[in-house]
Design a protein around this motif. Structure first.
Motif, mmCIF file in Angstrom:
data_model
loop_
_atom_site.group_PDB
_atom_site.id
_atom_site.type_symbol
_atom_site.label_atom_id
_atom_site.label_comp_id
_atom_site.label_asym_id
_atom_site.label_seq_id
_atom_site.Cartn_x
_atom_site.Cartn_y
_atom_site.Cartn_z
ATOM 1 N N GLN A 7 50.955 -18.435 -69.755
ATOM 2 C CA GLN A 7 51.312 -17.701 -68.551
ATOM 3 C C GLN A 7 51.211 -16.189 -68.744
ATOM 4 N N ALA A 8 50.468 -15.778 -69.765
ATOM 5 C CA ALA A 8 50.306 -14.346 -70.035
ATOM 6 C C ALA A 8 49.605 -13.665 -68.863
ATOM 7 N N GLY A 9 50.078 -12.467 -68.549
ATOM 8 C CA GLY A 9 49.469 -11.689 -67.473
ATOM 9 C C GLY A 9 49.211 -10.272 -67.920
ATOM 10 N N ASN A 10 48.970 -9.414 -66.947
ATOM 11 C CA ASN A 10 48.621 -8.033 -67.267
ATOM 12 C C ASN A 10 49.725 -7.298 -68.013
ATOM 13 N N ASP A 11 50.996 -7.670 -67.746
ATOM 14 C CA ASP A 11 52.095 -7.000 -68.430
ATOM 15 C C ASP A 11 52.076 -7.276 -69.932
ATOM 16 N N LEU A 12 51.690 -8.482 -70.326
ATOM 17 C CA LEU A 12 51.606 -8.808 -71.753
ATOM 18 C C LEU A 12 50.362 -8.184 -72.385
ATOM 19 N N VAL A 13 49.279 -8.099 -71.613
ATOM 20 C CA VAL A 13 48.074 -7.448 -72.117
ATOM 21 C C VAL A 13 48.345 -5.976 -72.397
ATOM 22 N N GLU A 14 49.248 -5.391 -71.639
ATOM 23 C CA GLU A 14 49.613 -3.993 -71.890
ATOM 24 C C GLU A 14 50.225 -3.827 -73.274
ATOM 25 N N VAL A 15 50.950 -4.850 -73.732
ATOM 26 C CA VAL A 15 51.516 -4.820 -75.084
ATOM 27 C C VAL A 15 50.411 -4.957 -76.129
ATOM 28 N N ILE A 16 49.418 -5.784 -75.839
ATOM 29 C CA ILE A 16 48.309 -5.996 -76.775
ATOM 30 C C ILE A 16 47.591 -4.674 -77.083
ATOM 31 N N ALA A 17 47.581 -3.766 -76.126
ATOM 32 C CA ALA A 17 46.944 -2.465 -76.334
ATOM 33 C C ALA A 17 47.603 -1.692 -77.471
ATOM 34 N N ASP A 18 48.848 -2.055 -77.818
ATOM 35 C CA ASP A 18 49.556 -1.386 -78.917
ATOM 36 C C ASP A 18 49.467 -2.154 -80.225
ATOM 37 N N LEU A 19 48.588 -3.148 -80.275
ATOM 38 C CA LEU A 19 48.331 -3.885 -81.518
ATOM 39 C C LEU A 19 46.998 -3.377 -82.064
ATOM 40 N N PRO A 20 46.990 -2.352 -82.898
ATOM 41 C CA PRO A 20 45.766 -1.610 -83.205
ATOM 42 C C PRO A 20 44.723 -2.372 -84.008
ATOM 43 N N HIS A 21 45.115 -3.464 -84.686
ATOM 44 C CA HIS A 21 44.188 -4.130 -85.607
ATOM 45 C C HIS A 21 43.729 -5.502 -85.109
ATOM 46 N N VAL A 22 43.883 -5.774 -83.827
ATOM 47 C CA VAL A 22 43.425 -7.055 -83.278
ATOM 48 C C VAL A 22 41.900 -7.114 -83.326
ATOM 49 N N THR A 23 41.379 -8.205 -83.901
ATOM 50 C CA THR A 23 39.926 -8.400 -83.957
ATOM 51 C C THR A 23 39.465 -9.569 -83.103
ATOM 52 N N ARG A 24 40.337 -10.563 -82.875
ATOM 53 C CA ARG A 24 39.999 -11.722 -82.039
ATOM 54 C C ARG A 24 41.109 -11.907 -81.013
ATOM 55 N N LEU A 25 40.719 -12.025 -79.741
ATOM 56 C CA LEU A 25 41.702 -12.134 -78.686
ATOM 57 C C LEU A 25 41.290 -13.234 -77.701
ATOM 58 N N HIS A 26 42.154 -14.242 -77.572
ATOM 59 C CA HIS A 26 41.932 -15.348 -76.629
ATOM 60 C C HIS A 26 42.827 -15.158 -75.412
ATOM 61 N N LEU A 27 42.202 -14.951 -74.250
ATOM 62 C CA LEU A 27 42.938 -14.829 -72.993
ATOM 63 C C LEU A 27 42.417 -15.811 -71.956
ATOM 64 N N GLN A 28 41.720 -16.861 -72.403
ATOM 65 C CA GLN A 28 41.125 -17.800 -71.463
ATOM 66 C C GLN A 28 42.208 -18.529 -70.654
ATOM 67 N N THR B 117 44.194 -17.543 -68.339
ATOM 68 C CA THR B 117 45.442 -16.827 -68.084
ATOM 69 C C THR B 117 45.294 -16.086 -66.761
ATOM 70 N N SER B 118 46.341 -15.374 -66.376
ATOM 71 C CA SER B 118 46.296 -14.630 -65.106
ATOM 72 C C SER B 118 45.882 -13.177 -65.293
ATOM 73 N N VAL B 119 45.200 -12.901 -66.365
ATOM 74 C CA VAL B 119 44.729 -11.537 -66.627
ATOM 75 C C VAL B 119 43.673 -11.153 -65.599
ATOM 76 N N THR B 120 43.738 -9.898 -65.116
ATOM 77 C CA THR B 120 42.783 -9.407 -64.125
ATOM 78 C C THR B 120 42.100 -8.144 -64.643
ATOM 79 N N ASP B 121 41.315 -7.539 -63.768
ATOM 80 C CA ASP B 121 40.617 -6.300 -64.138
ATOM 81 C C ASP B 121 41.596 -5.220 -64.575
#
Length: 503
Positions: free
Chosen positions: A397-418, A420-424
């Motif tokens: 149930q991840a959405g844009n609010d959780l993706v905003e947190v991901i922006a502060d994870l500086p070393h992420v190399t693989r990200l699965h958001l399939q 989910t309710s993520v938008t532009d």
């Protein structure tokens, strides 16, 4: 005695004339080079003769032996002066052949001249006690001993610089035991020849492998202090510019490059480089030059991007480049706190090490309903921000609010958001993930507007866009901005033409 001093002064005058007359560069004649070959033979005479004279003088300090060796010491000092003069003159001719480090050669030459002067001074004080009493007064009795001390120091330094010229700068330390090496602040013998690069992942193959070869083998004749044939090999710009005979390398074709041609000529060839009297390239060094040119002679290509041939792979493995850490693995990241791992796992996520003895983690959402933008989850992720490399929030149930947190994870190399309710709007937060290599957006509502935010991701290699709102025009634009990016939009089948053949 006066006659011997006269001839000694004549020898010193001859040395001054030769220092002026013998050029330091240019194209020497074969006869000059022939004379230069006698320098290694002659140079050992003054070393042995002068050292024996100093040893005899030390023995004469004993009262019982005082004065016993004076005649012999005088003879040795006189012969030492003349043999030093001859050695320096022949050394001037040898230096014309080139192939030596300009700075080391200059020091060797200066110290050789000082040996002549100190030996002459010691002879004069030995032959004429009280020679400088009028000027030096109380110092005059000590001048003979000072002259001998300076002479011994000069002989030692001249021999050292000569050894550096012929055997390299490590001629004294190469076989030094590790205990002494540690005292001298030198690396262990096992580390000799290994490249100790501060950041191999950001170092070019030219800087790490090629420039040191050119510096040690070629720049003495083709550098800032000398440019034989109008050629300099000390910077990429000068290498590309070439010399009187054109560029020394042909990118991609080592067999047509003059540099490789000269290196592989027989030693007895006049065109062989470096000159035969200079330290020669090893087989490994010559192979590295050939490989680099065949690979395109790039001055910018980084070590991790290089494609080693099997032979070159063996060479670089021996130099300590068998494992070049890149990306996040080249960073100095502290290990994660075990309590922070437990706290994140208690929220319904699987947290496991990405690899053994590595500080990075792979995090996967196991409780799909728990992966929302709650404050507890946000805080738990941020506490492990430097350590999270793989993050799988797919089908949650991840959405844009959780993706905003991901922006502060500086070393992420693989990200699965399939799925989910993520938008532009959420994709806008990902534009700063400089190490992101894989992104799965299958089944989301992202559109062409969201793809714009992915154009600036420097390391993105794979992108999955099945069943999204993106269009062919949008993916083509992204592909144009990132030509190396693999974009998967799902399976598309071409329409099947009906069979028009007669039954």
């Amino acid at each position: 005695m006066k006659q011997s001093v006269f001839w000694m002064c004549a020898g010193l005058a001859l040395l001054v004339v030769m220092l002026v007359a013998v050029p330091g560069s240019g194209r020497p004649s074969d006869f000059s080079l022939f004379l230069g070959r006698f320098h290694p033979v002659i140079v050992h005479l003054p070393i042995g003769i002068l050292v024996v004279a100093i040893l005899l003088e030390c023995l004469s300090l004993r009262p019982a032996w005082r004065g016993r060796y004076d005649i012999g010491i005088l003879a040795l000092l006189y012969i030492g002066v003349w043999s030093s003069i001859v050695a320096v003159i022949f050394g001037l001719y040898l230096a014309q052949g080139g192939g030596y480090s300009a700075s080391q050669l200059a020091w060797h030459k200066r110290m050789g001249i000082l040996v002549v002067l100190f030996a002459s001074l010691a002879y004069l004080y030995k032959a004429w006690p009280g020679l400088s009493e009028r000027w030096l007064k109380h110092w005059e009795p000590r001048m003979y001993g000072i002259s001998l001390g300076l002479l011994l120091f000069g002989v030692a330094l001249t021999g050292h610089f000569g050894g550096v010229l012929t055997h390299g700068p490590d001629h004294l330390s190469r076989y030094m035991p590790d205990g002494l090496r540690q005292i001298a602040g030198l690396p262990k013998k096992a580390d000799i020849g290994r490249l100790l690069l501060e950041n191999p992942a950001e170092t070019s193959t030219y800087t790490a492998l090629i420039a040191p070869i050119l510096e040690s083998r070629c720049v003495s004749c083709h550098g800032a202090n000398a440019q034989r044939g109008g050629l300099r090999l000390d910077t990429p710009e000068f290498i590309s510019e070439g010399g009187d005979d054109g560029p020394p390398i042909v990118a991609g074709r080592a067999h047509e490059s003059e540099l490789i041609h000269r290196v592989w000529l027989p030693l007895n060839s006049d065109d062989h480089m470096p000159p035969i009297e200079s330290p020669q390239l090893s087989v490994a060094e010559a192979e590295l030059l050939r490989w680099w040119i065949d690979a395109g002679a790039s001055f910018e290509e980084l070590l991790p991007d290089a494609e080693w041939s099997p032979v070159v792979q063996t060479i670089v493995d021996g130099m300590g480049l068998d494992e070049i850490r890149t990306g996040i693995f080249a960073l100095d990241t502290a290990p994660p706190d075990s309590m922070d791992i437990v706290a994140l796992a208690n929220l319904g996520l699987s947290v496991t090490p990405l690899a053994e003895n590595e500080p990075y983690l792979q995090v996967r959402c196991m409780d799909l309903e728990a992966c929302t933008g709650t404050s507890e989850l946000r805080e738990a992720l941020l506490r492990l921000a430097p350590n999270i490399a793989w993050l799988d929030l797919g089908r949650s149930q991840a959405g844009n609010d959780l993706v905003e947190v991901i922006a502060d994870l500086p070393h992420v190399t693989r990200l699965h958001l399939q799925q989910t309710s993520v938008t532009d709007e959420g994709l806008a937060h990902l534009s700063n993930l400089e190490y992101l290599e894989y992104l799965n957006l299958y089944g989301t509502a992202v559109s062409d507007s969201g793809l714009v935010h992915l154009e600036e991701l420097p390391e993105l290699q794979s992108l999955y866009l099945w069943q999204t709102n993106t269009t062919e025009a949008g993916t083509e634009r992204l592909q144009s901005a990132a030509p190396e990016l693999y974009i998967n939009t799902g399976l598309s089948l071409s329409p099947v033409e009906p069979d028009s053949t007669d039954a």
